[in-house]
Design an enzyme around this catalytic site. Structure first.
Site, PDB file in Angstrom:
ATOM      1  N   CYS A  39       0.828  -1.223   0.000  1.00  0.00           N
ATOM      2  CA  CYS A  39       0.000   0.000   0.000  1.00  0.00           C
ATOM      3  C   CYS A  39       0.854   1.261   0.000  1.00  0.00           C
ATOM      4  O   CYS A  39       0.594   2.198  -0.771  1.00  0.00           O
ATOM      5  CB  CYS A  39      -0.966  -0.021   1.168  1.00  0.00           C
ATOM      6  SG  CYS A  39      -0.213  -0.439   2.755  1.00  0.00           S
TER       7      CYS A  39
HETATM    8  N1  NAP Z   1      -3.431  -4.396   5.658  1.00  0.00           N
HETATM    9  C1  NAP Z   1      -3.097  -3.695   4.585  1.00  0.00           C
HETATM   10  O1  NAP Z   1      -3.362  -2.485   4.472  1.00  0.00           O
HETATM   11  C2  NAP Z   1      -2.368  -4.374   3.455  1.00  0.00           C
HETATM   12  C3  NAP Z   1      -2.037  -3.594   2.332  1.00  0.00           C
HETATM   13  C4  NAP Z   1      -1.341  -4.187   1.274  1.00  0.00           C
HETATM   14  C5  NAP Z   1      -0.984  -5.514   1.360  1.00  0.00           C
HETATM   15  N2  NAP Z   1      -1.280  -6.232   2.477  1.00  0.00           N
HETATM   16  C6  NAP Z   1      -0.826  -7.619   2.534  1.00  0.00           C
HETATM   17  O2  NAP Z   1      -1.920  -8.504   2.687  1.00  0.00           O
HETATM   18  C7  NAP Z   1      -1.516  -9.645   3.432  1.00  0.00           C
HETATM   19  C8  NAP Z   1      -2.496  -9.839   4.569  1.00  0.00           C
HETATM   20  O3  NAP Z   1      -2.415  -8.684   5.412  1.00  0.00           O
HETATM   21  P1  NAP Z   1      -3.525  -8.311   6.473  1.00  0.00           P
HETATM   22  O4  NAP Z   1      -3.272  -6.906   6.851  1.00  0.00           O
HETATM   23  O5  NAP Z   1      -4.860  -8.713   5.989  1.00  0.00           O
HETATM   24  O6  NAP Z   1      -3.117  -9.277   7.683  1.00  0.00           O
HETATM   25  P2  NAP Z   1      -4.051  -9.840   8.851  1.00  0.00           P
HETATM   26  O7  NAP Z   1      -5.175  -8.898   9.107  1.00  0.00           O
HETATM   27  O8  NAP Z   1      -3.137 -10.145   9.994  1.00  0.00           O
HETATM   28  O9  NAP Z   1      -4.657 -11.196   8.265  1.00  0.00           O
HETATM   29  C9  NAP Z   1      -3.824 -12.316   8.031  1.00  0.00           C
HETATM   30  C10 NAP Z   1      -4.667 -13.467   7.525  1.00  0.00           C
HETATM   31  O10 NAP Z   1      -3.813 -14.550   7.199  1.00  0.00           O
HETATM   32  C11 NAP Z   1      -4.190 -15.705   7.959  1.00  0.00           C
HETATM   33  N3  NAP Z   1      -2.970 -16.429   8.326  1.00  0.00           N
HETATM   34  C12 NAP Z   1      -2.065 -16.105   9.281  1.00  0.00           C
HETATM   35  N4  NAP Z   1      -1.046 -16.996   9.278  1.00  0.00           N
HETATM   36  C13 NAP Z   1      -1.329 -17.901   8.316  1.00  0.00           C
HETATM   37  C14 NAP Z   1      -0.687 -19.080   7.836  1.00  0.00           C
HETATM   38  N5  NAP Z   1       0.469 -19.500   8.365  1.00  0.00           N
HETATM   39  N6  NAP Z   1      -1.270 -19.771   6.827  1.00  0.00           N
HETATM   40  C15 NAP Z   1      -2.440 -19.378   6.301  1.00  0.00           C
HETATM   41  N7  NAP Z   1      -3.101 -18.264   6.723  1.00  0.00           N
HETATM   42  C16 NAP Z   1      -2.543 -17.545   7.700  1.00  0.00           C
HETATM   43  C17 NAP Z   1      -4.949 -15.181   9.157  1.00  0.00           C
HETATM   44  O11 NAP Z   1      -5.842 -16.192   9.608  1.00  0.00           O
HETATM   45  P3  NAP Z   1      -6.280 -16.313  11.170  1.00  0.00           P
HETATM   46  O12 NAP Z   1      -6.779 -14.964  11.567  1.00  0.00           O
HETATM   47  O13 NAP Z   1      -7.377 -17.328  11.131  1.00  0.00           O
HETATM   48  O14 NAP Z   1      -5.086 -16.771  11.928  1.00  0.00           O
HETATM   49  C18 NAP Z   1      -5.676 -13.983   8.553  1.00  0.00           C
HETATM   50  O15 NAP Z   1      -6.818 -14.402   7.856  1.00  0.00           O
HETATM   51  C19 NAP Z   1      -0.084  -9.366   3.928  1.00  0.00           C
HETATM   52  O16 NAP Z   1       0.838 -10.042   3.129  1.00  0.00           O
HETATM   53  C20 NAP Z   1       0.049  -7.868   3.760  1.00  0.00           C
HETATM   54  O17 NAP Z   1       1.387  -7.476   3.513  1.00  0.00           O
HETATM   55  C21 NAP Z   1      -1.973  -5.697   3.521  1.00  0.00           C
END
Ligand code: NAP
Length: 349
Positions: free
Chosen positions: A150
């Site tokens: 982002c």
């Molecule tokens: N947040 C942002 O603004 C944003 C922006 C750009 C890109 N991203 C990218 O998007 C991705 C997700 O980010 P997020 O912010 O959504 O993170 P998040 O809110 O912490 O969500 C992580 C997700 O991944 C699952 N997870 C965790 N460990 C795992 C594993 N070992 N195997 C399979 N699933 C697993 C979690 O499941 P449980 O909750 O059931 O454990 C949860 O559904 C990241 O790579 C991040 O860099 C995020």
């Protein structure tokens, strides 16, 4: 024809936003949602705002559960996606919201992430100039897409037009970003507790160590900057707003570039873009103006006293910064109207 979709990381912030957008997409059916520690629970236990998906239960994230869909979207912590992508060889379209498939340089991957360098995929920022064409040309028909970081896409979109037009010098870029904590994901972390972030601004990853730096350099090199001639000082500051990025980026003006040429670089780059807006001279965006919208909104100032161009850009990290970029890229890859299911209006106040 309706395309079946599986979204992994569906209990998280990025996965939730992908689901919110895809829930209104006329060409897809959200068939499967997966998670990790929350597997077995109802999706709405974790995403109570996704009422139209109340019938879905979170499945474990395994290659077997993800297989058999037309589209798989991975929204997992970085480093977790690559283990599934090999097993998804038969899936027509896979989109990764994580960092695993963004970097083309194995050296950058080693320096900022470490471990085996996963294969780079088509980069999901359609409006960026790449080798003289828009990145959307590289997304048409793509089967593997890396949605952007982002902060990275916000800064890249801010500066790429000036680099491509040769009116700013990429050798001395300074970017300072105000960012909301949702950018760090939903899992509990002490530094993201309300008591740690309310009423204060917290700088982090100061001094050239943030993982989005190589991604920005990669995008600016694609826009025409000499790869070894890019110098970027990048400082994010965590501020108490759930979503949003306000990125202030500046770079020196190339000798001889006129004010008209400078402004024209950004106007020409974005005049035909639905999701990137250049505001009139003297007007600058607020994060509040883009919340919920798939929009990068930017204002540009020409500071002759400092001999620099300053661009202030606002993006909702979860929409244009991630999920919106993913859905926009999905639309392009599949030959659908690029704007399908993507809001241009935000929510205010
Ligand atoms: N947040 C942002 O603004 C944003 C922006 C750009 C890109 N991203 C990218 O998007 C991705 C997700 O980010 P997020 O912010 O959504 O993170 P998040 O809110 O912490 O969500 C992580 C997700 O991944 C699952 N997870 C965790 N460990 C795992 C594993 N070992 N195997 C399979 N699933 C697993 C979690 O499941 P449980 O909750 O059931 O454990 C949860 O559904 C990241 O790579 C991040 O860099 C995020």
């Amino acid at each position: 024809m309706t395309l079946s979709v599986a979204v992994s990381g569906a209990s998280g912030y990025a996965g939730g936003e992908i689901l919110r957008l895809l829930a209104d997409h006329p060409d897809v059916e959200i068939r499967t949602v997966t998670a990790h520690s929350s597997a077995g629970q109802r999706l709405v236990a974790h995403q109570p705002h996704l009422r139209s998906l109340a019938h879905l239960e979170l499945q474990p994230t395994t290659p077997e559960v993800l297989a058999g869909h037309d589209i798989v979207v991975l929204a997992l912590p970085h480093g977790q996606s690559a283990q599934y992508t090999d097993a998804l060889a038969d899936t027509p379209l896979v989109i990764d919201a994580g960092a695993d498939h963004r970097l083309t340089s194995a050296e950058d991957w080693a320096a900022f992430y470490g471990g085996e360098h996963p294969e780079p995929w088509a980069y999901g920022v359609p409006e960026l100039t790449v080798d003289g064409v828009k990145q959307r040309e590289h997304l048409r028909g793509a089967t593997r897409i890396a949605a952007p970081g982002c902060n990275a896409s916000t800064v890249a979109l801010s500066l790429a037009p000036g680099v491509a037009a040769g009116v700013i010098d990429p050798g001395d870029i300074v970017s300072v970003l105000a960012v909301g904590p949702s950018g760090a994901g939903k899992s509990a972390k002490t530094n993201l507790l309300a008591s740690e972030i309310l009423g204060t601004a917290n700088p982090y990853a100061v001094g050239g160590i943030h993982r989005h730096i190589p991604e920005i350099r990669q995008a600016l090199a694609a826009a025409g900057a000499p790869r070894d001639g890019i110098r970027l000082s990048f400082t994010p500051v965590l501020v108490p707003m759930a979503r949003g990025i306000l990125a202030t980026s500046s770079a020196p003006i190339v000798e001889g570039a006129t004010d008209a040429e400078i402004r024209a670089a950004w106007e020409d780059a974005y005049a035909d873009e639905t999701f990137v807006e250049l505001l009139p001279p003297g007007v600058f965006p607020r994060t509040a103006d883009v919340l919920g919208a798939n929009i990068a909104s930017m204002g540009l100032a020409i500071d002759r006293a400092a001999n620099r161009v300053t661009v202030v850009a606002a993006v909702d990290n979860l929409v244009k910064g991630t999920a919106g970029a993913a859905v926009q890229s999905l639309n392009i890859a599949l030959g659908l109207a690029e704007t399908t299911a993507l809001p241009v209006n935000g929510v205010a106040p």
